[in-house]
Write a protein that holds these residues in place. Structure first.
Motif, PDB file in Angstrom:
ATOM      1  N   LYS A  58      81.297  38.441  23.049  1.00 53.52           N
ATOM      2  CA  LYS A  58      79.731  39.116  22.927  1.00 53.52           C
ATOM      3  C   LYS A  58      78.932  37.918  23.205  1.00 53.52           C
ATOM      4  N   LEU A  59      79.009  36.989  22.295  1.00 53.05           N
ATOM      5  CA  LEU A  59      77.772  35.725  22.190  1.00 53.05           C
ATOM      6  C   LEU A  59      77.724  35.407  23.730  1.00 53.05           C
ATOM      7  N   ASP A  60      78.984  34.916  24.441  1.00 51.68           N
ATOM      8  CA  ASP A  60      79.142  34.604  25.647  1.00 51.68           C
ATOM      9  C   ASP A  60      78.540  35.365  26.716  1.00 51.68           C
ATOM     10  N   ILE A  61      78.549  36.774  26.616  1.00 52.36           N
ATOM     11  CA  ILE A  61      77.824  37.631  27.270  1.00 52.36           C
ATOM     12  C   ILE A  61      76.318  37.472  27.270  1.00 52.36           C
ATOM     13  N   LEU A  62      75.629  37.350  26.143  1.00 55.38           N
ATOM     14  CA  LEU A  62      74.456  37.159  26.222  1.00 55.38           C
ATOM     15  C   LEU A  62      73.863  35.636  26.678  1.00 55.38           C
ATOM     16  N   TRP A  63      74.713  34.726  26.472  1.00 50.88           N
ATOM     17  CA  TRP A  63      74.533  33.499  27.072  1.00 50.88           C
ATOM     18  C   TRP A  63      74.553  33.377  28.506  1.00 50.88           C
ATOM     19  N   ALA A  64      75.712  33.974  29.001  1.00 50.42           N
ATOM     20  CA  ALA A  64      75.879  34.213  30.509  1.00 50.42           C
ATOM     21  C   ALA A  64      74.562  34.866  31.195  1.00 50.42           C
ATOM     22  N   MET A  65      74.089  35.759  30.436  1.00 53.04           N
ATOM     23  CA  MET A  65      72.737  36.420  31.047  1.00 53.04           C
ATOM     24  C   MET A  65      71.721  35.339  31.100  1.00 53.04           C
ATOM     25  N   LEU A  66      71.482  34.578  30.208  1.00 49.75           N
ATOM     26  CA  LEU A  66      70.436  33.888  30.251  1.00 49.75           C
ATOM     27  C   LEU A  66      70.714  32.487  31.522  1.00 49.75           C
ATOM     28  N   ASP A  67      71.852  32.241  31.465  1.00 51.92           N
ATOM     29  CA  ASP A  67      72.494  31.334  32.589  1.00 51.92           C
ATOM     30  C   ASP A  67      71.892  31.880  33.721  1.00 51.92           C
ATOM     31  N   SER A 120      64.072  50.940  38.401  1.00 52.74           N
ATOM     32  CA  SER A 120      64.578  50.775  39.540  1.00 52.74           C
ATOM     33  C   SER A 120      65.806  49.810  39.579  1.00 52.74           C
ATOM     34  N   LEU A 121      65.636  48.902  38.783  1.00 48.72           N
ATOM     35  CA  LEU A 121      66.758  47.829  38.395  1.00 48.72           C
ATOM     36  C   LEU A 121      66.884  47.045  39.606  1.00 48.72           C
ATOM     37  N   ARG A 122      65.942  46.921  40.632  1.00 49.00           N
ATOM     38  CA  ARG A 122      66.077  46.317  41.601  1.00 49.00           C
ATOM     39  C   ARG A 122      65.949  44.741  41.427  1.00 49.00           C
ATOM     40  N   HIS A 123      65.363  44.241  40.203  1.00 46.32           N
ATOM     41  CA  HIS A 123      65.301  42.849  40.018  1.00 46.32           C
ATOM     42  C   HIS A 123      66.522  42.190  39.306  1.00 46.32           C
ATOM     43  N   VAL A 124      67.418  43.302  38.688  1.00 45.36           N
ATOM     44  CA  VAL A 124      68.656  42.710  38.067  1.00 45.36           C
ATOM     45  C   VAL A 124      69.485  41.925  38.919  1.00 45.36           C
ATOM     46  N   VAL A 125      69.942  40.529  38.651  1.00 38.66           N
ATOM     47  CA  VAL A 125      70.701  39.874  39.583  1.00 38.66           C
ATOM     48  C   VAL A 125      72.149  40.278  39.005  1.00 38.66           C
ATOM     49  N   PRO A 126      72.911  39.963  40.098  1.00 39.34           N
ATOM     50  CA  PRO A 126      74.400  40.325  40.026  1.00 39.34           C
ATOM     51  C   PRO A 126      75.133  39.867  38.477  1.00 39.34           C
ATOM     52  N   ALA A 127      75.078  38.540  38.263  1.00 43.34           N
ATOM     53  CA  ALA A 127      75.686  38.205  37.223  1.00 43.34           C
ATOM     54  C   ALA A 127      75.087  38.861  35.819  1.00 43.34           C
ATOM     55  N   VAL A 128      73.874  39.181  35.838  1.00 43.27           N
ATOM     56  CA  VAL A 128      73.480  39.980  34.481  1.00 43.27           C
ATOM     57  C   VAL A 128      74.162  41.380  34.412  1.00 43.27           C
ATOM     58  N   ARG A 129      74.266  42.003  35.849  1.00 42.87           N
ATOM     59  CA  ARG A 129      74.731  43.350  35.853  1.00 42.87           C
ATOM     60  C   ARG A 129      76.486  43.134  35.413  1.00 42.87           C
ATOM     61  N   PHE A 130      76.731  42.324  35.938  1.00 44.44           N
ATOM     62  CA  PHE A 130      78.348  42.018  35.639  1.00 44.44           C
ATOM     63  C   PHE A 130      78.721  41.710  34.195  1.00 44.44           C
ATOM     64  N   ALA A 131      77.908  40.890  33.587  1.00 41.91           N
ATOM     65  CA  ALA A 131      78.050  40.809  31.893  1.00 41.91           C
ATOM     66  C   ALA A 131      77.728  41.968  31.354  1.00 41.91           C
ATOM     67  N   CYS A 132      76.847  42.762  31.784  1.00 45.87           N
ATOM     68  CA  CYS A 132      76.523  43.722  31.024  1.00 45.87           C
ATOM     69  C   CYS A 132      77.451  44.874  31.057  1.00 45.87           C
ATOM     70  N   ASP A 133      78.042  45.058  32.510  1.00 39.14           N
ATOM     71  CA  ASP A 133      78.883  46.013  32.674  1.00 39.14           C
ATOM     72  C   ASP A 133      80.320  45.735  31.910  1.00 39.14           C
ATOM     73  N   ALA A 134      80.657  44.411  31.864  1.00 35.49           N
ATOM     74  CA  ALA A 134      81.689  43.983  31.135  1.00 35.49           C
ATOM     75  C   ALA A 134      81.748  44.311  29.620  1.00 35.49           C
ATOM     76  N   TYR A 135      80.505  44.232  29.062  1.00 37.04           N
ATOM     77  CA  TYR A 135      80.456  44.560  27.657  1.00 37.04           C
ATOM     78  C   TYR A 135      80.941  46.357  27.482  1.00 37.04           C
ATOM     79  N   VAL A 136      80.410  47.047  28.319  1.00 39.10           N
ATOM     80  CA  VAL A 136      80.614  48.512  28.421  1.00 39.10           C
ATOM     81  C   VAL A 136      81.921  48.707  28.466  1.00 39.10           C
ATOM     82  N   ASP A 137      82.665  48.083  29.712  1.00 38.15           N
ATOM     83  CA  ASP A 137      84.161  48.285  29.729  1.00 38.15           C
ATOM     84  C   ASP A 137      85.068  47.901  28.484  1.00 38.15           C
ATOM     85  N   PHE A 138      84.315  46.737  27.927  1.00 39.48           N
ATOM     86  CA  PHE A 138      85.337  46.402  26.597  1.00 39.48           C
ATOM     87  C   PHE A 138      85.219  47.304  25.677  1.00 39.48           C
TER      88      PHE A 138
END
Length: 241
Positions: free
Chosen positions: A224-233, A123-141
């Motif tokens: 890309k490293l920053d994306i993975l780090w930001a997800m954990l932040d 359902s992805l309902r537990h995905v926090v906004p910053a994680v979603r944003f970081a992952c979507d930024a990777y796809v956009d790149f």
């Protein structure tokens, strides 16, 4: 206007030097993030482990889309024939059983082993906004960049086998409440990451030839490293100690 002499232009690194520069970027890999360090030490609560699994699932969710974006931009047939395996690795293939089930199914079993029902995870309902944003930024790149640059961004896989080995070594003792079958994802990703690195590194070393291009490659890998780090932040903030 003074002409730029040849000596004023930085010379490109050799192939070996360039690879060494790329591998040195591992110091910024999220294996060193405080949340991951605590997780590997057995210091995370069940809620934190489940929160990490649920949010990291969104990364698994977007990987096939990222790889499809690379394929859509790639005009090299041999690269496409090799790269398409990455989509199947995550989405599954054949009878979708055993080794053919794919990474998303394996991660789903990790969630279930930790007490997250399949429907709840997907359902992805537990995905926090910053994680979603970081992952979507990777796809956009991957969609907007030359395919060789998007391939370069995948080279964080150079550092992935160790993080999986750490989890396989520590989780059974630290988190015995996670059913052992759920750790299959970590086990299967080790050889796949090693295979993928060989191809992605070859493309990167062949394409980024000038010093300016090579430094661009380092910047892409840092992104890309920053994306993975930001997800954990974001996960650390959402699931505090």
């Amino acid at each position: 206007m003074n002409d730029i002499t040849r000596s004023d232009v930085q010379q490109p690194w050799s192939r070996a030097e360039f690879e060494a520069q790329l591998r040195a970027m591992g110091k910024g890999y999220h294996i060193h993030h405080p949340f991951n360090v605590r997780m590997n030490a057995g210091l995370c609560s069940p809620a934190q482990i489940r929160g990490w699994i649920a949010n990291r699932f969104y990364y698994q969710f977007i990987i096939p889309k990222k790889d499809a974006a690379i394929l859509s931009n790639c005009d090299d047939r041999e690269t496409r024939r090799l790269w398409i395996a990455r989509i199947l690795d995550h989405d599954g293939y054949g009878d979708y059983q055993g080794d053919a089930e794919g990474g998303m199914e394996a991660w789903t079993r990790l969630g279930e082993a930790a007490g997250i029902p399949r429907a709840e995870l997907w359902s992805l309902r537990h995905v926090v906004p910053a994680v979603r944003f970081a992952c979507d930024a990777y796809v956009d790149f991957a969609r907007r960049s030359p395919w060789q640059e998007a391939v370069c961004s995948s080279l964080t896989e150079m550092f992935a086998p160790q993080i999986h080995k750490d989890r396989l070594a520590g989780w059974p003792a630290h988190y015995p409440w996670v059913e052992a079958d759920g750790l299959t994802y970590f086990r299967t990703r080790i050889p796949l990451a090693q295979r993928d690195v060989e191809h992605g590194l070859s493309v990167t070393l062949d394409y980024f030839k000038t010093r300016e291009q090579q430094e661009r490659a380092l910047a892409i890998l840092k992104f890309k490293l920053d994306i993975l780090w930001a997800m954990l932040d974001a996960i650390e903030k959402a699931y505090p100690e």
